[in-house]
Scaffold this motif. Structure first.
Motif: not given
Length: 103
Positions: A1-18, A78-86
């Motif tokens: 998995m690429s770094i951009s895919a990792i950050t993209s997945n984390a961003l989508s998780g932060m948006q979902a939890h928001s 908790i979900g937002f924080k976990a995705n923010a760390v990623v």
């Protein structure tokens, strides 16, 4: 998995939890509104990566339970924080790669 895919997945998780947190806030704001059916959030993952949250009124017309709303708020936090760390880790990896490339 690429770094951009990792950050993209984390961003989508932060948006979902928001979005989930916004639904919870709306439920708490309408706790005394007669006939208000609380909003439920459901998460779905994508085969290409990432997650989305969909918000819909409760099918059973159930009113707002403040204890459940508090649990949903904690879950969103908790979900937002976990995705923010990623996301931050992915950004740090990008920085490290740029540093190596410059040297």
């Amino acid at each position: 998995m690429s770094i951009s895919a990792i950050t993209s997945n984390a961003l989508s998780g932060m948006q979902a939890h928001s979005r989930s947190l916004a639904a919870t806030a709306n439920n708490v704001a309408n706790v005394s509104t007669p006939g208000y059916a609380h909003l439920e959030t459901s998460f779905s993952s994508h085969t290409s990566g990432g997650v989305t949250a969909s918000v819909s009124p409760s099918a059973d017309g159930q009113n707002v339970d403040l204890a459940n709303e508090m649990l949903d708020r904690i879950n969103a936090e908790i979900g937002f924080k976990a995705n923010a760390v990623v996301f931050e880790t992915g950004a740090d990896m990008w920085d490290m790669l740029l540093t190596i490339k410059r040297d």
